[in-house]
Design a protein around this motif. Structure first.
Motif, PDB file in Angstrom:
ATOM      1  N   THR A   1      -7.720  14.792  22.772  1.00 53.26           N
ATOM      2  CA  THR A   1      -7.214  14.898  21.403  1.00 53.26           C
ATOM      3  C   THR A   1      -5.697  14.881  21.341  1.00 53.26           C
ATOM      4  O   THR A   1      -5.121  14.941  20.275  1.00 53.26           O
TER       5      THR A   1
ATOM      6  N   TRP B   1     -11.484  28.555  19.528  1.00 52.64           N
ATOM      7  CA  TRP B   1     -10.457  28.077  18.611  1.00 52.64           C
ATOM      8  C   TRP B   1      -9.572  29.218  18.121  1.00 52.64           C
ATOM      9  O   TRP B   1     -10.002  30.380  18.075  1.00 52.64           O
TER      10      TRP B   1
ATOM     11  N   ARG C   1     -11.465  18.567  13.097  1.00 50.34           N
ATOM     12  CA  ARG C   1     -11.995  19.079  14.358  1.00 50.34           C
ATOM     13  C   ARG C   1     -13.491  19.310  14.215  1.00 50.34           C
ATOM     14  O   ARG C   1     -14.008  19.547  13.114  1.00 50.34           O
TER      15      ARG C   1
END
Length: 411
Positions: free
Chosen positions: A12, A57, A310
Motif C-alpha cells: 500500500t 489499525w 482500507r
C-alpha cells in the motif's frame, strides 16, 4: 479512477506498521503524545503493530474515529480485542465482568443502558445543580479555612464528584477510602493483572454487601430504585453498581484537576471564565476537547469493513485515538489552542455512539459549577510548584494529574 480498498500487509505504500505513541513531549502536559499528529497527517487510518504480534489499525482522524465508534460492525467486547498497550495481560483478555457495559455489545448492552438512561437524563441531572453548588461551596470554604495552599486533587477535585456519585447511587461516602483504593488500582495501567483482579473482586464484594442491604431495606436512590425494579439479577445489580461507582469517581475528578491546571497555565482563559458566568457551559466542552482525559478506545471488527480506502478484516483490532481526533484541524481549526469561546460541540471527550458516557450530564453540571466557582473564590489562585513538577497520570487509563499543589493570596 477509484482505488480499491487495501488490507493491512498488502503493498500500500505504508512503512512498517506503527506502534501506538504514548510518550508526551516534555513541558507539554496538555498535548497528545508526540507523533500522533504526524501519523494523522499521513492517513486517518494506518496499520498498527500490537504488543502481542497482531497487526491491526490505528485511527487518528476525527471523522474516522467517530465513524467507527458509531458502527455496530465494530465490537467493544474485551475478549475480541488485542490489547494496544505494552505490559498488558498475557493471552486474550477475559470477557467483561457482569455489569461492565464498556465491554458489552447489543443486545446485552442495550438492555442495561435502557434501564439506566432514565436515571441520568439532562433534566434530572440539572435538578442536582443546587446540591452541586452547595457541595462546591462547602469544599471551597474548607480549603480557605485550612490556609492559603492546598493539593487541589485531594481537597477539591476528588471529593466533589465522589460525594455526588455516592449520593446519587446511595453509597456511604464514609466508605470512600475503601472503594477509592480499589478503583485506583483497577485504573492503573502498570498494576499487575493479579492486583487489578484483586481490586475488582474487592470492589464487587463491597458492592455486594451494599446491594444486599438495599434488597432488605429499600432506599430512595439509584441503586435502591434498581433493586426495587426487579429488572436485574442480584449479580447484575452488584456489577452495574460497581461499574457506575468507579466511572463516577475518576473521570470528572481528573477533568476538574487537569482543567484547573490548563486554566492556570492559560491566564487569559482563566480570566474569561472567572468574569463571565455564561461562558461556563461552552468552556466545559472546550476543556473536554482540549484535554481528552479518556484518550484511547479499542474496537474489534465483526466483519470485513471498507473505510478510508482500507479493508479492515473481520477480527482486526482498531485502536481509536480520541485525543488525536479531538485535535484534528479538519474538524477543529487551530486545535492545539485552548479557546473557551470555541464552539467545541461534537468533540469526542465523552465518546460517541452506544458507549457514549452515561454520566456525561452529571459531569457537565459538576464542571460548569465547580470550575468558575473555584476561580472566583480564589482570584489569585496559581501553581505552588513549577509546571514541570506537577506529577502527571501517565500510568493511568484516565489522564490527568496525581497532585496539583496550588497557592493563593489572603483575601
Amino acid at each position: 479512477m477509484q482505488q480499491e480498498p487495501t488490507a493491512a500487509g498488502a503493498t500500500t505504500g505504508d512503512a512498517e506498521p506503527v506502534t501506538l505513541p504514548r510518550q508526551r513531549a516534555a513541558g507539554c502536559p496538555f498535548d497528545p503524545p508526540t507523533g500522533l499528529a504526524s501519523l494523522r497527517e499521513r492517513a486517518p487510518l494506518i496499520p498498527m503493530a500490537y504488543p502481542d504480534g497482531h497487526v491491526g489499525w490505528l485511527a487518528t482522524g476525527y471523522a474516522t474515529v467517530r465513524s467507527i465508534m458509531g458502527d455496530p460492525r465494530f465490537s467493544s467486547r474485551y475478549e475480541l480485542i488485542h490489547y494496544p498497550f505494552p505490559d498488558g495481560p498475557e493471552g486474550p483478555l477475559p470477557p467483561a465482568p457482569v455489569g461492565d457495559m464498556t465491554g458489552m455489545d447489543a443486545p446485552e448492552h442495550t438492555r442495561l443502558r435502557r434501564l439506566l438512561m432514565g436515571k441520568f437524563t439532562v433534566r434530572r441531572m440539572r435538578q442536582l445543580t443546587d446540591r452541586v453548588e452547595e457541595v462546591t461551596r462547602e469544599h471551597l470554604d474548607a480549603m480557605a479555612r485550612r490556609g492559603q495552599r492546598a493539593d487541589l486533587v485531594e481537597e477539591f477535585a476528588r471529593p466533589l464528584p465522589a460525594l455526588m456519585i455516592c449520593e446519587l447511587l446511595g453509597v456511604p461516602y464514609a466508605d470512600r477510602e475503601r472503594f477509592q483504593g480499589y478503583a485506583d488500582t483497577v485504573m492503573t495501567t502498570d498494576a499487575s493483572p493479579e492486583d487489578q483482579y484483586a481490586a475488582m473482586v474487592g470492589l464487587q464484594e463491597y458492592m455486594a454487601e451494599l446491594v444486599a442491604a438495599k434488597l432488605t431495606e429499600p432506599s430512595d436512590d439509584l441503586l435502591g430504585d434498581l433493586a426495587a425494579g426487579g429488572d436485574l439479577t442480584d449479580e447484575e445489580l452488584v456489577g452495574v453498581g460497581a461499574f457506575l461507582l468507579a466511572a463516577g469517581l475518576d473521570t470528572t475528578a481528573n477533568m476538574l484537576a487537569h482543567g484547573t491546571f490548563a486554566l492556570l497555565s492559560n491566564p487569559a482563559q482563566a480570566d474569561a471564565l472567572r468574569t463571565d458566568p455564561d461562558l461556563a457551559p461552552q468552556a466545559v466542552e472546550e476543556l473536554m476537547r482540549y484535554l481528552t482525559v479518556a484518550p484511547t478506545g479499542v474496537r474489534s471488527a465483526l466483519e470485513d469493513v471498507e473505510l478510508d480506502g482500507r479493508l479492515i478484516r473481520a477480527g482486526d483490532t482498531v485502536t481509536l485515538s480520541l485525543e488525536a481526533a479531538n485535535r484534528d484541524p479538519e474538524r477543529f481549526p487551530d486545535p492545539d489552542v485552548l479557546d473557551l469561546h470555541r464552539n467545541a460541540t461534537g468533540h469526542l471527550g465523552f465518546g460517541h455512539g452506544i458507549h457514549q458516557c452515561l454520566g456525561q450530564q452529571l459531569a457537565r453540571v459538576e464542571m460548569t459549577v465547580a470550575l468558575p466557582a473555584l476561580l472566583r473564590r480564589f482570584p489569585t489562585l496559581r501553581l505552588d510548584v513549577p509546571a514541570h513538577e506537577v506529577p502527571l497520570r501517565t500510568d493511568m487509563n484516565v489522564y490527568g494529574v496525581h497532585r496539583l499543589p496550588v497557592v493563593w493570596d489572603e483575601a
